[in-house]
Scaffold this active site. Structure first.
Site, PDB file in Angstrom:
ATOM      1  N   ILE A  82       0.888  -1.153   0.000  1.00 47.85           N
ATOM      2  CA  ILE A  82       0.000   0.000   0.000  1.00 47.85           C
ATOM      3  C   ILE A  82       0.930   1.207   0.000  1.00 47.85           C
ATOM      4  O   ILE A  82       1.905   1.257   0.764  1.00 47.85           O
ATOM      5  CB  ILE A  82      -0.948  -0.003   1.225  1.00 47.85           C
ATOM      6  CG1 ILE A  82      -1.907   1.200   1.195  1.00 47.85           C
ATOM      7  CG2 ILE A  82      -0.204  -0.067   2.527  1.00 47.85           C
ATOM      8  CD1 ILE A  82      -2.954   1.183   2.313  1.00 47.85           C
ATOM      9  N   SER A  83       0.675   2.159  -0.871  1.00 48.88           N
ATOM     10  CA  SER A  83       1.535   3.337  -0.976  1.00 48.88           C
ATOM     11  C   SER A  83       1.516   4.141   0.315  1.00 48.88           C
ATOM     12  O   SER A  83       0.521   4.147   1.046  1.00 48.88           O
ATOM     13  CB  SER A  83       1.071   4.248  -2.113  1.00 48.88           C
ATOM     14  OG  SER A  83       1.201   3.603  -3.347  1.00 48.88           O
TER      15      SER A  83
END
Length: 168
Positions: A58-59
């Site tokens: 997940i960024s």
């Protein structure tokens, strides 16, 4: 959605592009901890990427905020996201009032995100499993496109599915 305990440090630092209050509020309203595996939830509100399923991440929140800011989402916009991942970016876009069509090539990720969207009552997001570089022609034109893992050449199908620039 309920408000997440979000630090103001999401803004990224003094040389980072400005993130609007509107985008920061959307980031703060989406409960990021629900988009990461349980074993990483204690780190969910740190400004860093975290592992999710299928060897993906997940960024970090700043990157999600920056991409959201750069796409310039307005309520009612239709946005294509290529690379659903955990679904966090799509949820932030939906929080801003966008209708989001998100495509994920890894079935496990796309299915998990779709289930999470449903459980959170996010009806403004449609999920598809497939190759995002082929676009989603039946939902075009799009006001914006976010590509998670850009191809060296922005595919013509994606480019041609953008709505013409809004007049000022």
């Amino acid at each position: 959605m309920r408000s997440a305990p979000w630090p103001r440090s999401v803004a990224g630092g003094s040389s980072a592009p400005e993130i609007s209050e509107l985008v920061l509020e959307a980031i703060g309203s989406v409960p990021r901890h629900l988009f990461v595996p349980k074993r990483f939830r204690s780190a969910a509100y740190l400004n860093r990427p975290l592992p999710i399923a299928a060897g993906q991440t997940i960024s970090q929140p700043y990157i999600v905020a920056l991409m959201t800011e750069l796409v310039g989402v307005e309520p009612g916009d239709v946005v294509l996201e290529v690379g659903t991942g955990s679904g966090y970016q799509a949820a932030v876009l939906a929080e801003l009032g966008a209708r989001v069509h998100t495509i994920e090539i890894i079935p496990e990720l796309g299915e998990q995100a779709a289930e999470l969207f449903k459980s959170l009552g996010l009806t403004g997001i449609s999920t598809r499993i497939g190759d995002g570089y082929k676009g989603w022609a039946e939902e075009a034109p799009f006001d914006g496109i976010i590509v998670r893992l850009p191809h060296p050449t922005f595919h013509r199908l994606l480019w041609s599915s953008l709505r013409p620039v809004r007049p000022w």
